[in-house]
Design a protein around this motif. Structure first.
Motif: not given
Lengths: 287, 300
Positions: B64, B95-98
């Motif tokens: 990550g 999990c963590g769409p940036s």
């Protein structure tokens, strides 16, 4: 877990056959700290490692439980990669990093035959291993158990929180980097803490500026201020900002003791200050 | 899809159901019968829906925070510099769409029309779809997402993935594999703690027979804005991506150092921009040759 899966040692018997709900293996652990982050790559393992080293320098006995099953970074950070895990009558013996046994480690990294192979498991299998890491590792007497987690809020997080719930006061330390992209993910992490009843000890802002080694000008390569702002908004303590420090990176890569060997390095004051705050904060956590 | 045993040869491989690792796997009979990937009707549906997309590039990293989403966005922007190239950027990092933040599209929502989810447009020829637009849902999203997005005629689909070799990876690779992925670009930073996770990612790609376009080393060099001298933020104590790529016989596409801005616009002549342009060109060349290889296979 069958032998076809490349495990380097035999499996201890499962919790069902021995420990049920008794906290034998964690009975002598005084404090447990979960190191969390919504985003990957912000430095959870780094902060876990440096916190452990700093606490050791304060005379504490520390264990690190690495529950990042897909990307276990902890063994390398202590030059312990490739070490074998032995068994005793209470289960797995954690790997000690020194003769004094002041820091002990457990990670899936020690259990894989081929470290370059991807660990691709579904939830139930990950949960089972995490439960074993909690109940079947003979930690012995520890002042602190630092739990290094994977990024986000996933199966592993639910499993570790549920497995640890019966034990000593549980605190969460949330790591972020300064920029907004990271902070957004951390907000989610704080929500997770709230929902699972984890007390947040504080927020650490990592990679907070880079001091050019040539001219000492500090550049905020990942923007600035997000961590402190987030802590204020969420009403949790801000524990400090750790700058980018190539000596810190190098020290972690080589498994060295940064706190011992680089007292003049930019990251040293921040890291030791964070450890102090953790030590001071523990009585509050207990009440 | 049931749990994958360690050493799984892959549901669509010749060894499916027959390998040593297959013993005891709940899917063993299924795989041995050759039904494997075809069993899931969604695979065919997705293949049909995605037929109008010419090239599909997955952006992976075992680790990550190495800049995968940033790179995906830059790659998409770079390809879209040519007005005649239609580019779509798909963010499936549950999990963590940036991507919404990076592309300045936070708060946008995708619209569902009769033909499926319509993406959000950044430029006329650059569209973005992200699980971030759909709100906090998990599990099963990828399948539905891929099946229901209204792609239209797209030259390049860039897929930004979650870090680590997780079940999300297997899902997307399984679904897209049926529709032929051109290849994967793998992002890393120079230090060993990243490389050790990225080696797992490379091994995952080999295992599922996903071609690797190459590796990009991000955050390579820091150029001080004041004194202009170069230094390394993350010392490559084990030789960085270069050494790893040589070891594993995987191409190194390039080294970049970005500060999270779109420097195509802001700094068109900077070394970072040049590095990106070279990487984009090599990606296009790979996709071009991949397509002609596929045509050859079809014709032979």
């Amino acid at each position: 877990m069958t032998s076809s899966e490349g495990w380097r040692c035999a499996q201890p018997r499962t919790s069902q056959t021995r420990f049920s709900l008794e906290p034998r293996n964690l009975a002598s652990v005084q404090h447990i700290i979960l190191v969390l982050s919504g985003k990957g790559g912000v430095g959870k393992s780094t902060i876990s490692t440096e916190l452990a080293l700093a606490l050791r320098h304060e005379g504490k006995k520390v264990g690190i439980l690495d529950v990042d099953l897909c990307g276990p970074s902890i063994p390398r950070m202590f030059r312990a990669q490739g070490k074998a895990v032995h068994q005793c009558d209470r289960g797995w013996v954690p790997v000690f990093v020194d003769q004094e046994q002041s820091i002990s480690l457990m990670s899936v990294g020690f259990l894989l035959e081929k470290p370059d192979e991807a660990v691709v498991w579904r939830g139930p299998k990950k949960n089972a291993l995490i439960k074993q890491f909690v109940s079947d590792v003979a930690w012995g007497e520890l002042d602190f158990l630092v739990v290094d987690t994977p990024p986000g809020t996933s199966d592993e997080h639910m499993a570790i929180v549920e497995a640890l719930r019966p034990y000593r006061p549980l605190g969460a330390l949330v790591v972020t980097t300064p920029q907004a992209v990271s902070v957004g993910d951390v907000r989610r992490e704080l929500t997770f803490c709230r929902k699972t009843g984890l007390q947040v000890m504080g927020v650490v802002e990592n990679m907070s500026g880079f001091a050019c080694p040539h001219c000492a000008e500090c550049t905020n390569v990942f923007s600035t201020g997000g961590g402190e702002e987030l802590a204020q908004l969420a009403g949790v303590p801000f524990l400090g900002s750790v700058p980018l420090d190539p000596d810190l990176t190098r020290s972690l890569e080589e498994g060295r003791d940064f706190i011992q060997e680089f007292p003049k390095s930019p990251a040293f004051p921040a890291l030791t200050s964070i450890a102090q705050k953790v030590l001071q904060g523990m009585p509050a956590l207990l009440s | 899809m049931e749990e994958v045993p360690h050493g799984c040869p892959g549901a669509d491989s010749a060894q499916a159901g027959r390998g040593a690792s297959c013993q005891g796997c709940p899917n063993q009979q299924l795989c041995a019968s050759g039904a494997g990937a075809a069993l899931d009707p969604a695979v065919e549906e997705i293949k049909e829906k995605i037929r109008t997309v010419k090239h599909k590039v997955l952006v992976f990293s075992g680790k990550g925070g190495v800049g995968k989403s940033t790179f995906s966005a830059h790659l998409a922007h770079g390809l879209a510099e040519d007005e005649n190239t239609r580019v779509a950027l798909l963010d499936i990092d549950i999990c963590g769409p940036s991507i919404p933040k990076i592309t300045g599209l936070e708060g946008e929502q995708v619209h569902q029309s009769g033909s499926g989810w319509s993406p959000v447009y950044v430029e006329d020829n650059l569209e973005v779809t992200s699980v971030g637009f759909l709100g906090p849902k998990k599990n099963g999203m990828i399948q539905q997402f891929l099946r229901d997005v209204d792609w239209g005629d797209i030259d390049y689909l860039i897929v930004d993935t979650p870090p680590s070799t997780s079940i999300e990876h297997l899902s997307v690779v399984q679904y897209l594999a049926a529709a032929q992925i051109d290849g994967a670009v793998i992002i890393t930073t120079p230090q060993e703690v990243s490389l050790q996770d990225v080696r797992k990612e490379i091994s995952f790609c080999h295992k599922v027979k996903l071609p690797i376009i190459g590796v990009v080393e991000n955050m390579s060099t820091f150029v001080c804005p004041k004194c202009k001298k170069e230094s390394q933020m993350f010392p490559p104590t084990t030789g960085g991506a270069e050494a790893m790529c040589q070891d594993l016989n995987v191409p190194l596409l390039g080294k970049v150092c970005d500060k999270g801005q779109s420097f195509f616009v802001e700094a068109p002549d900077s070394p970072a921009t040049k590095a990106y342009k070279s990487i984009i060109q090599r990606t296009q060349e790979f996709c071009g040759s991949h397509q002609s290889n596929n045509k050859n296979h079809v014709n032979s």
